[in-house]
Scaffold this active site. Structure first.
Site, PDB file in Angstrom:
ATOM      1  N   LYS A 294      28.971  45.604  40.545  1.00  0.00           N
ATOM      2  CA  LYS A 294      30.083  44.730  40.943  1.00  0.00           C
ATOM      3  C   LYS A 294      29.454  44.438  42.460  1.00  0.00           C
ATOM      4  CE  LYS A 294      34.961  43.830  41.704  1.00  0.00           C
ATOM      5  NZ  LYS A 294      36.422  44.406  41.465  1.00  0.00           N
TER       6      LYS A 294
ATOM      7  N   ARG B  47      30.302  50.372  38.016  1.00  0.00           N
ATOM      8  CA  ARG B  47      31.656  50.722  37.295  1.00  0.00           C
ATOM      9  C   ARG B  47      31.323  51.194  35.734  1.00  0.00           C
ATOM     10  NH1 ARG B  47      35.973  46.024  38.150  1.00  0.00           N
ATOM     11  NH2 ARG B  47      34.854  44.663  36.691  1.00  0.00           N
TER      12      ARG B  47
ATOM     13  N   ASP C  13      43.457  37.853  32.982  1.00  0.00           N
ATOM     14  CA  ASP C  13      42.071  37.899  33.083  1.00  0.00           C
ATOM     15  C   ASP C  13      41.652  39.439  33.639  1.00  0.00           C
ATOM     16  OD1 ASP C  13      42.781  36.124  35.313  1.00  0.00           O
ATOM     17  OD2 ASP C  13      40.973  36.989  36.029  1.00  0.00           O
TER      18      ASP C  13
END
Length: 489
Positions: free
Chosen positions: A112, A175, A251
């Protein structure tokens, strides 16, 4: 030397091309380690030294390697943001590196903050150090609390400038999760008319994560039932520790029932059922007390995407069961928090009246339950000083409630010492308060990452009192009330 990360092609790559695009990370200048999660590496069957002592692994996890094999993948999804449908979102600053496995468990690795993707819209695809530290630590704090969550394996940084409200430095977070599929992936397929791909995605999740659903008469209904139940359990867990997600858009809802996408989150300092942790949420849509209702609303949006696969009446029946499923899970957690071992129909009212007695008194949420364990069984005995000191203004309503609580304890012949042990095993002493994060971020901006490591060690076991973390167990200072977190956090 080449990287030694045990990555294989992610299973998502086997889905049709409409689900994703291959991307190339944008390298950062002179990346460095900010944090390394040795405990998670070991859980994943990895040797931390092999992962973190290799400079090429640092480049790889900073999005700065000369080449990537397998080629990273960014997936497309849509979603309802603050109640408004947005037809295309997607991994705008994240991409799957690959996956690894150990002991029958498969893990997806995602970077990310590694730069633009086809779904970045007008954003730069970067993440800043500030928000990345927040997510790194909160993933692991939630895991320490026993709450389903994505995890954080590593955090890298660079002095490259990234502009938000002001110039900040860049960071890339690694992650980890069994899957990063969200409600929004189904929304994209449904609302763009790609209905033929809905069973493809549902089958993918069922086969990898919900194999028991395959035995049901309608596996897709069983899949939705499982997602609904996991979501109910997740939100009950959030509420029980005072966690506010801050931006519960569809989302940002995991199809596996994980806490995902840590942005403007916050744990309650003092109890306030109307607390809004996200300063971008001007209407209070995602306030603490609204989270169960929003989860239900999001599940309705998700259920609508399964209409080509499941009869509407069956989906409606399951949606109508959600409030009870949430309440059952929540009440069970709250019974444990106040030390009850038996179930009584009146417990729901007892718990609700407890919070009514706290509302408006600025009582520290975490310390209240920790000190409640010190309550004795003697009727009329005043609250222990540690508990009484938490109240601002009159505590008469709480003292009245305390009489009822003691009556309930007497009814099940509760032993005070054994009860205190049980309560302290489920009520954390340490919580990842925003002011603790601010202190760690301030030090990190000056190149000192020790407070990140110290907070991480503490939050791995937030229930056990340890003298080295005594400062983390204090009530927040006055200045903590001025901390502002928003969607840019």
């Amino acid at each position: 030397m080449p990287h030694t990360l045990p990555l294989t092609e992610p299973a998502v790559a086997g889905l049709p091309a409409t689900f994703y695009r291959r991307i190339r990370p944008e390298p950062l200048s002179q990346p460095y380690w900010v944090a390394q999660n040795h405990a998670l590496a070991a859980e994943m069957g990895l040797r931390p030294s092999e992962i973190f002592d290799n400079p090429d692994n640092l480049l790889y996890l900073a999005g700065s390697a000369p080449a990537y094999n397998p080629t990273p993948i960014a997936t497309v999804y849509s979603g309802h943001q603050f109640g408004v449908y947005v037809h295309q979102l997607g991994d705008g600053r994240a991409a799957l590196l690959g996956e690894s496995g150990s002991g029958g468990q498969r893990w997806e690795w995602q970077l990310k903050g590694m730069g633009k993707t086809p779904y970045s819209r007008f954003a730069d695809g970067r993440a800043v150090l500030r928000s990345s530290i927040r997510e790194y630590l909160c993933c692991e704090a939630m895991h320490g609390l026993g709450i389903a969550t994505t995890r954080a394996l590593a955090l890298t940084g660079s002095n490259d400038a990234v502009y938000r409200e002001e110039a900040e430095t860049a960071a890339v977070l690694t992650r980890i999760a069994p899957s990063f599929i969200r409600f929004g992936h189904f929304e994209y397929l449904y609302h763009t008319g790609r209905h033929h791909n809905l069973p493809v995605l549902a089958d993918f999740l069922i086969d990898r994560h919900f194999p028991e659903c395959r035995r049901a008469d309608n596996p897709y209904l069983a899949f939705f039932q499982t997602v609904s139940q996991r979501t109910a359990a997740l939100i009950a867990a959030w509420q029980s520790v005072g966690f506010c997600h801050g931006v519960m858009n569809t989302d940002n809802m995991s199809a596996l029932g994980l806490t995902i996408d840590y942005g403007p989150f916050g744990f309650l300092d003092h109890y306030d059922r109307h607390h809004v942790c996200n300063h971008s949420d001007h209407e209070g849509r995602y306030a603490y007390n609204e989270q169960p209702h929003v989860a239900h609303w999001n599940l309705i949006r998700f259920a609508s995407c399964l209409l080509p696969l499941v009869p509407e009446s069956a989906l409606t029946d399951e949606l109508e069961r959600f409030p009870e499923a949430f309440q059952t899970a929540y009440t069970a957690r709250m019974r444990a928090k106040i030390g009850l071992q038996t179930e009584e129909p009146a417990d729901h009212g007892l718990i609700g009246d407890m919070f009514a007695a706290l509302q408006g008194r600025k009582v520290d949420f975490t310390l209240f339950f920790r000190h409640l364990s010190k309550i004795g069984n003697t009727h009329g005995e005043p609250p222990p000083p540690e508990l009484a000191s938490l109240f601002e203004g009159s505590a008469d309503a709480f003292v009245h409630w305390l009489g009822r609580y003691r009556g309930r304890l007497h009814a099940e012949n509760s032993n005070p010492e054994a009860r205190a042990v049980r309560m302290n095993a489920v009520n954390p002493l340490y919580i990842l308060r925003n002011y603790l994060l601010e202190q760690a971020i301030t030090q990190a901006k000056n190149g000192d990452f020790r407070e990140i490591e110290r907070l991480h060690r503490c939050m791995q076991n937030p229930f056990e009192e340890r003298q080295e973390f005594a400062d983390f167990a204090e009530r927040p200072p006055q200045w903590a009330g001025g901390i502002c977190v928003s969607c840019s956090s």
